[in-house]
Design a protein around this motif. Structure first.
Motif: not given
Length: 85
Positions: A72-85
């Motif tokens: 979760a604190n890795n600045p090189n990897f993020t995740l965004r939930d687009n609300q579309g499964n």
């Protein structure tokens, strides 16, 4: 495109933990394999994934995606939930 120098090639494994209470666990809609070029820009979309659950109607369940606490604190990897499964 792969670089001409094999020393510039790297890989990382991503583990997905599935939490499900019925008899058919959710699965990815297809096999995913992502490639990131060295000139990728910060914030650039790298991969979109989708899941299905054979126990539920296609529109009947929403899946939530999140990073594991250790990532979760890795600045090189993020995740965004687009609300579309």
């Amino acid at each position: 495109l792969l670089p001409d120098n094999p020393s510039q090639v790297g890989s990382v494994s991503v583990t997905v933990k599935v939490l499900d209470v019925n008899d058919n666990a959710p699965v990815f809609a297809r096999f995913y394999e992502a490639f990131v070029c060295e000139n990728a820009k910060a914030g650039q979309l790298i991969q979109t994934v989708s899941a299905i659950d054979r126990d539920d109607p296609q529109e009947g369940q929403h899946f939530y995606y999140s990073l594991a606490p250790e990532a979760a604190n890795n600045p090189n990897f993020t995740l965004r939930d687009n609300q579309g499964n």
